[in-house]
Design a protein around this motif. Structure first.
Motif, PDB file in Angstrom:
ATOM      1  N   ALA A  52     -38.325   3.020  20.300  1.00  0.00           N
ATOM      2  CA  ALA A  52     -39.806   2.761  20.024  1.00  0.00           C
ATOM      3  C   ALA A  52     -39.911   3.061  19.074  1.00  0.00           C
ATOM      4  O   ALA A  52     -39.166   3.122  17.759  1.00  0.00           O
ATOM      5  N   VAL A  53     -41.675   2.492  17.911  1.00  0.00           N
ATOM      6  CA  VAL A  53     -41.291   2.642  16.766  1.00  0.00           C
ATOM      7  C   VAL A  53     -42.826   3.732  16.785  1.00  0.00           C
ATOM      8  O   VAL A  53     -43.669   2.853  16.999  1.00  0.00           O
ATOM      9  N   VAL A  54     -42.843   4.069  15.726  1.00  0.00           N
ATOM     10  CA  VAL A  54     -44.154   5.306  16.048  1.00  0.00           C
ATOM     11  C   VAL A  54     -44.522   5.465  14.756  1.00  0.00           C
ATOM     12  O   VAL A  54     -43.498   6.069  13.737  1.00  0.00           O
ATOM     13  N   ASN A  55     -45.299   4.998  14.155  1.00  0.00           N
ATOM     14  CA  ASN A  55     -46.241   5.351  12.008  1.00  0.00           C
ATOM     15  C   ASN A  55     -45.187   5.073  11.306  1.00  0.00           C
ATOM     16  O   ASN A  55     -44.664   5.913  10.677  1.00  0.00           O
ATOM     17  N   GLY A  56     -43.656   3.638  12.031  1.00  0.00           N
ATOM     18  CA  GLY A  56     -42.884   3.255  10.873  1.00  0.00           C
ATOM     19  C   GLY A  56     -41.467   4.123  11.275  1.00  0.00           C
ATOM     20  O   GLY A  56     -40.999   3.851  10.458  1.00  0.00           O
ATOM     21  N   ARG A  57     -41.304   5.414  12.379  1.00  0.00           N
ATOM     22  CA  ARG A  57     -40.335   6.181  12.564  1.00  0.00           C
ATOM     23  C   ARG A  57     -39.437   5.447  13.704  1.00  0.00           C
ATOM     24  O   ARG A  57     -40.653   5.497  14.782  1.00  0.00           O
ATOM     25  N   ALA A  58     -38.421   5.676  13.604  1.00  0.00           N
ATOM     26  CA  ALA A  58     -37.405   4.908  15.577  1.00  0.00           C
ATOM     27  C   ALA A  58     -37.824   6.518  15.686  1.00  0.00           C
ATOM     28  O   ALA A  58     -37.804   7.539  15.634  1.00  0.00           O
ATOM     29  N   ARG A  59     -37.687   5.768  17.181  1.00  0.00           N
ATOM     30  CA  ARG A  59     -37.863   7.118  18.492  1.00  0.00           C
ATOM     31  C   ARG A  59     -37.108   6.392  19.327  1.00  0.00           C
ATOM     32  O   ARG A  59     -37.482   5.508  20.309  1.00  0.00           O
ATOM     33  N   ARG A  60     -36.656   7.311  20.066  1.00  0.00           N
ATOM     34  CA  ARG A  60     -35.489   6.844  21.286  1.00  0.00           C
ATOM     35  C   ARG A  60     -36.542   7.557  22.639  1.00  0.00           C
ATOM     36  O   ARG A  60     -36.563   8.987  22.438  1.00  0.00           O
ATOM     37  N   TYR A  61     -36.624   7.104  23.356  1.00  0.00           N
ATOM     38  CA  TYR A  61     -37.120   7.903  24.975  1.00  0.00           C
ATOM     39  C   TYR A  61     -35.582   8.086  25.656  1.00  0.00           C
ATOM     40  O   TYR A  61     -35.396   6.397  26.050  1.00  0.00           O
ATOM     41  N   LEU A  62     -35.455   9.227  26.615  1.00  0.00           N
ATOM     42  CA  LEU A  62     -34.745   9.312  27.141  1.00  0.00           C
ATOM     43  C   LEU A  62     -35.452   9.615  28.927  1.00  0.00           C
ATOM     44  O   LEU A  62     -34.922  11.030  28.466  1.00  0.00           O
TER      45      LEU A  62
ATOM     46  N   PRO B 285     -42.051  -7.965  17.358  1.00  0.00           N
ATOM     47  CA  PRO B 285     -40.954  -7.791  16.379  1.00  0.00           C
ATOM     48  C   PRO B 285     -41.786  -6.975  15.948  1.00  0.00           C
ATOM     49  O   PRO B 285     -42.545  -5.887  15.636  1.00  0.00           O
ATOM     50  N   VAL B 286     -40.403  -5.826  15.684  1.00  0.00           N
ATOM     51  CA  VAL B 286     -40.826  -4.625  14.410  1.00  0.00           C
ATOM     52  C   VAL B 286     -39.372  -4.673  13.461  1.00  0.00           C
ATOM     53  O   VAL B 286     -38.804  -5.304  12.888  1.00  0.00           O
ATOM     54  N   ARG B 287     -40.329  -3.687  12.458  1.00  0.00           N
ATOM     55  CA  ARG B 287     -39.383  -3.943  11.173  1.00  0.00           C
ATOM     56  C   ARG B 287     -38.545  -2.868  11.309  1.00  0.00           C
ATOM     57  O   ARG B 287     -37.805  -2.367  11.845  1.00  0.00           O
ATOM     58  N   ILE B 288     -37.499  -4.018  10.529  1.00  0.00           N
ATOM     59  CA  ILE B 288     -35.898  -3.469  10.900  1.00  0.00           C
ATOM     60  C   ILE B 288     -34.978  -1.962   9.968  1.00  0.00           C
ATOM     61  O   ILE B 288     -34.766  -1.292  10.749  1.00  0.00           O
ATOM     62  N   GLY B 289     -35.969  -1.593   9.747  1.00  0.00           N
ATOM     63  CA  GLY B 289     -35.890  -0.483   8.213  1.00  0.00           C
ATOM     64  C   GLY B 289     -36.510   0.603   9.419  1.00  0.00           C
ATOM     65  O   GLY B 289     -36.271   1.831   9.910  1.00  0.00           O
ATOM     66  N   ASP B 290     -37.991   0.232  10.532  1.00  0.00           N
ATOM     67  CA  ASP B 290     -38.278   1.257  11.511  1.00  0.00           C
ATOM     68  C   ASP B 290     -37.617   1.701  12.549  1.00  0.00           C
ATOM     69  O   ASP B 290     -37.737   2.015  13.587  1.00  0.00           O
TER      70      ASP B 290
END
Lengths: 483, 561
Positions: B204-214, B553-558
């Motif tokens: 996931a992407v949250v406010n320009g930050r990557a996040r992983r949900y497990l 589509p999500v930003r690559i940096g994010d």
């Protein structure tokens, strides 16, 4: 001639729809690949460019009533009058015959090239290419289209340079624009170790006569302005290994061009035809079971990349191959920012820009064996983390698509081309993460191998026997992709 | 042209001034950028590769057509950009250049990982109900949604303040959200889940930050999006889905235009007509693809009344409102073409033409099942409803361990069915995670079972009345675009099919259809239906496009920062 070309290019752009499968090769060139024969590998690598270009290429083509009409500026103009509605099919969709002289399994680039050269160089036209799905739908249509030949071992250089040099004239040879673009290829040196390893490769390549050289960080920055040249970053640019005539091609067009060429010489390309079994009589093959019936044949060439193990298993042949998913992604399209191919091997990523403006980004392979054709999170994470550091500009672009292909890996990262313990069963596999660049050369030598029942001299080092004798062709480093 | 309606005159919402191509526009605090631009008569937001203008279409973040540049950031979706500060907005053009040296080097490190006990993706009616019931059982629940407000496409919560009072549907949603919050359900907003990876991992992407949900268990409630309806002119700015127009009105109290034509199939179009008339728009007609209900539909109507009299009453109210607004009801007809005129759009219904500012198309829905398919959940093709249906047990458990699914993403069933399914799935997931279901929760389950059965009967009867043929090739001309993103025309698809290509993948390779930003959401079902028809084979789980990240589509940096 030059002005004609410019006009032709202009008209081509005007008249054809972009991206049409019926693209047109513009200039007429001789088919010199066939003139050199294929006996002496050294001759193939360092052969001079033929002087007599421009000889009528039709002379080399067999007289066949099914011969396709040539794509040219005239055919383009003629068809423009009919709004491009009357182009003839580039290849037929024949029903499989009961028997063929040889059957190639897999209508990807390698399989179609093999069929093309079998028909053209060896006059074997009663042959078929059978394909489970559609033509060019496997790894041929999934790779990042990099073409280069700067491998370490002489045997590898021979086959990859044969392929690369065939690419140079492939559009003319096939009368089909494969969009070969020798835009230059850089392999970045981001550690001292990598710098030394690539320097060694450069010495080996220059001894073999390849046009390659080491370049300085300043030159890298000049060629690739978007690279992060901060010497304080984690992986600074210490230089690069540069192959000026490396580059890219259009993957679909390579498959389409070979398909059209093979079909015009009478080769049957049979799509939607899955091989379900290989028939054997003792130690020799006698035919194939397919979803469209049984096909009798004495020679089978298996060219099915990631599924080569499963197909060969049908004939009871086990191959030293592991299949893993290799993934790639593209960004949204932007104006040109990078006009060459850059491989960053330390951080396991490579990047180029397509004609449409999308950045094509490749990464490392999955660290476990699988037959999945979709990307995995850890591999994506790894690739992107590293590449964003080397090319900060891409962080702002969106990832538009992501996909995977099943690559067939051998222990030494070199292909397997040649005979198997079963008579009549030939295999061309193990291209791993770098098969696209080898398509013309691979087809060329594999056709020769099938036609003559013995390995072509260039294919000889890549036989299965090398795993028994321990004469491996180690290309783990030069294969460049993290395995 | 500024669309003014009675609520603006009555009240004083907080305004923010934004800049659009050197114009100063007054935006309401909290509304979407698409709403601001539409309210100021701006229809075209960007130009495509071929120079065609595009504007808002789906209004819910999936079609990727309303791209604008916001404060120098390229290709932002106007419908998902909330105006909460002054901003500089520009029209977007195809493949715009990047400024040199732009982008940011990122600090590599581990992606932030969340391990919720129960993750619910989608805060619509189904997801909210699941959250409430699972939380009641004692389970720790995290609900994620791409939008800044929970409520989903059915409850569509007001995002502007003081513009107009909420209606009953808003209030019902607000109550459900409030209940969930009071129970301690954790809401995470503006979370774009771009990928699902087996067995139970989400990127996931949250406010320009990557996040992983497990998560330990997951409930997927991603809802649906409107089906594409390729007719000549369906890509013109001002042509939008019924849902998009409803979002403009229900979240921001903005009208899609002054004069509106609504065409489609199903009751949502009627509801939109009533809402827009209530907001001061002139709705010329509601064009329904189904035939006019006659005596033959009486049993179905009676079944609807028996199952859900409240919903039938709502329907009658909408009809009354439509009549009061002098909007015609045209049955058994579809939009045959839309063209641009000097003042707006001209929509043709057979021989009749309507001059309007906006055309709303609502020809049914496609399940948003991309995450479920990426996880490998088995689907079956429902030939009657022309959509994929997720194979679930009675509680919503898919054939993948720990993955529950409910609502429209598992096959269309409407909000009421989704809410009942949500209650059941929430309880079942909680029980699997070790929370006993007893007493009042058992009663809740019984009630939900009954409600689900009742609303399924209602839906069945409803769609008997609204039965209409699907899109067919006759709706399109050769120039009609099938693939909006890559601008692939019907003629190009037709030519590819004429070459004997038999699979969607082959046509995709040949024409680039489905390779654009929307990930083939609009063109893939249409092409799949065409292929099935031409090749004489049924559609199936595997005849469509393969599921692939990114879902959006999500930003690559994010992805990694």
């Amino acid at each position: 001639m030059a002005s004609q070309k410019i006009i032709a290019v202009y008209l081509f752009a005007k008249l054809t729809k972009y991206n049409s499968g019926k693209a047109v090769a513009l200039s007429h060139g001789g088919i010199w690949a066939s003139e050199t024969g294929g006996e002496n590998p050294a001759l193939l690598i360092n052969r001079p460019r033929p002087a007599g270009r421009g000889s009528p290429p039709l002379a080399d083509m067999p007289e066949d009533p099914r011969m396709k009409s040539r794509y040219s500026i005239f055919s383009l103009a003629r068809n423009a009058l009919n709004y491009h509605k009357d182009w003839e099919r580039a290849w037929r969709s024949p029903e499989p015959k009961a028997e063929y002289d040889a059957v190639i399994v897999g209508a990807g680039g390698h399989g179609l090239a093999t069929a093309y050269y079998l028909a053209k160089n060896h006059k074997l036209t009663n042959i078929a290419v059978v394909e489970k799905g559609w033509l060019g739908g496997g790894n041929t249509g999934r790779n990042t289209t990099i073409i280069r030949s700067n491998y370490l071992q002489d045997a590898s250089i021979a086959i990859y340079e044969l392929a690369r040099s065939l690419y140079e004239d492939l559009s003319q040879e096939l009368n089909f624009n494969v969009m070969f673009s020798p835009r230059g290829l850089l392999m970045l040196c981001q550690t001292e170790h990598e710098f030394r390893a690539l320097k060694r490769t450069s010495h080996a390549n220059r001894l073999a006569g390849l046009d390659c050289r080491m370049i300085t960080p300043e030159e890298v920055k000049r060629l690739v302005p978007i690279v992060n040249d901060d010497p304080a970053c984690r992986y600074p640019i210490l230089g690069a290994y540069y192959q000026p005539r490396g580059g890219t091609g259009r993957h679909d067009a390579v498959a389409w061009g070979y398909a059209r060429g093979a079909d015009s010489m009478g080769v049957d390309i049979i799509q939607n035809c899955e091989v379900t079994g290989i028939l054997r009589d003792g130690d020799r093959v006698t035919g194939l079971e397919t979803t469209r019936g049984t096909i009798k044949t004495k020679k089978i060439g298996v060219v099915t990349a990631g599924h080569v193990s499963t197909v060969c298993q049908m004939a009871g042949v086990r191959l030293p191959i592991e299949s893993v998913c290799l993934q790639a992604l593209v960004s949204e399209p932007i104006k040109p920012v990078i006009d060459c191919v850059v491989m960053a091997n330390t951080v396991h990523g490579y990047i180029s820009q397509s004609d449409k403006g999308e950045l094509v980004i490749g990464g490392g392979a999955d660290p476990y064996n699988n037959y999945s054709q979709r990307g995995s999170f850890p591999a994506l994470e790894h690739t992107v983390t590293a590449l964003v550091e080397t090319f900060p500009i891409i962080s702002r672009l969106r990832m538009l698509r992501m996909w995977g292909g099943i690559v067939d890996m051998t222990g030494d990262r070199s292909p397997i081309i040649g005979l198997t313990p079963v008579e009549g069963l030939y295999v061309n596999a193990g291209w791993g993460t770098g098969g696209f660049k080898a398509i013309p050369g691979s087809g060329y030598v594999f056709a020769d191998t099938i036609a003559n029942g013995r390995p072509h001299p260039i294919a000889e080092p890549f036989g299965l026997h090398r795993f028994i004798e321990g004469r491996l062709v180690d290309e783990s480093v030069a294969a460049a992709v993290a395995h | 042209m500024v669309t003014v309606h009675k609520f603006v005159l009555r009240t004083h919402p907080v305004m923010i001034e934004i800049e659009f191509e050197c114009r100063r526009l007054q935006a309401r605090d909290g509304e979407s950028l698409a709403a601001t631009l539409t309210a100021h008569g701006i229809r075209g937001f960007r130009t495509t590769r071929r120079g065609a203008e595009r504007g808002i279409f789906c209004g819910m973040g999936v079609c990727q057509d309303c791209l604008v540049e916001v404060d120098g950031r390229a290709n932002e979706r106007a419908c998902m950009t909330i105006v909460d500060r002054p901003m500089v907005v520009r029209r977007e053009s195809f493949a715009r250049p990047l400024a040199p040296k732009s982008g940011r080097p990122i600090a590599s490190g581990e992606i932030e990982t969340h391990r919720p006990e129960l993750l619910i993706i989608g805060a619509g009616p189904g997801g909210l109900s699941a959250a409430v019931s699972a939380r009641r059982a004692g389970c720790a629940v995290t609900v994620v949604d791409e939008r800044p407000h929970a409520g989903g496409q059915y409850f569509k919560q007001l995002s502007v303040h003081d513009a107009a009072p909420p209606d009953a549907q808003h209030r019902e949603g607000a109550r459900l959200i409030e209940t969930a919050r009071e129970l301690g359900v954790e809401f995470e907003e503006r979370v774009t889940v771009w990928g699902a990876f087996p067995p139970n991992e989400f990127g996931a992407v949250v406010n320009g930050r990557a996040r992983r949900y497990l998560p330990r268990a997951t409930i997927i409630a991603t809802g649906a999006y409107e089906r594409g309806w390729p007719v000549p002119g369906w890509t013109l700015p001002g042509v939008m889905t019924t849902g998009a127009a409803q979002t403009l009105w229900r979240t921001a109290r903005r009208l899609p235009g002054r004069r509106v034509l609504i065409a489609g199939n199903g009751p949502l179009n009627l509801q939109l007509a009533a809402e827009l008339i209530g907001g001061g728009a002139e709705v010329l007609a509601v064009v329904e693809a189904a035939a006019k209900p006659g005596p033959a539909q009486l049993p179905a109507l009676l079944a609807m009344i028996a199952a859900a009299p409240g919903l039938v009453r709502d329907g009658l109210k909408y009809h009354a409102k439509r009549r009061s607004g002098r909007a015609r009801m045209i049955y058994d007809a579809v939009v045959t073409g839309i063209e641009k005129t000097e003042t707006g759009l001209r929509a043709s219904i057979g021989k009749e033409a309507f001059d309007v500012d906006a055309v709303c198309l609502g020809y049914g829905f496609e399940p948003a099942n991309e995450l479920l398919r990426a996880l490998g959940c088995t689907h079956d093709f429902d030939h009657e409803r022309r959509q994929l249906v997720t194979r679930c047990d009675a509680d919503g458990l898919t054939d993948r361990a720990g993955i529950y699914a409910l609502g429209d993403c598992t096959g269309l069933g409407g909000a009421r069915v989704a809410m009942a399914q949500g209650t059941l799935a929430g309880l079942a997931a909680a029980e699997t995670l070790g929370y006993p279901i007893a007493g009042v929760l058992r009663e809740l389950r019984e009630k939900a079972l009954a409600a689900r059965a009742r609303h399924r009967r209602f839906q069945q009867a409803l769609w008997q009345i609204h039965a209409a043929p699907g899109w067919s090739a006759e709706c399109a001309t050769p120039e009609t675009l099938i693939c909006r993103c890559e601008e692939v025309s019907f003629a190009a698809v037709d030519a590819a099919l004429g070459e004997g290509l038999e699979s969607l993948g082959a046509v995709k390779r040949r024409t680039r259809i489905g390779m654009g930003r929307c990930q083939g959401r609009y063109c893939a079902p249409i092409l799949d239906a065409l292929l099935a028809e031409r090749c004489g084979r049924p559609r199936s789980e595997f005849s469509g496009m393969a599921p692939r990240p990114p879902a959006k589509p999500v930003r690559i940096g994010d992805l990694v920062s």
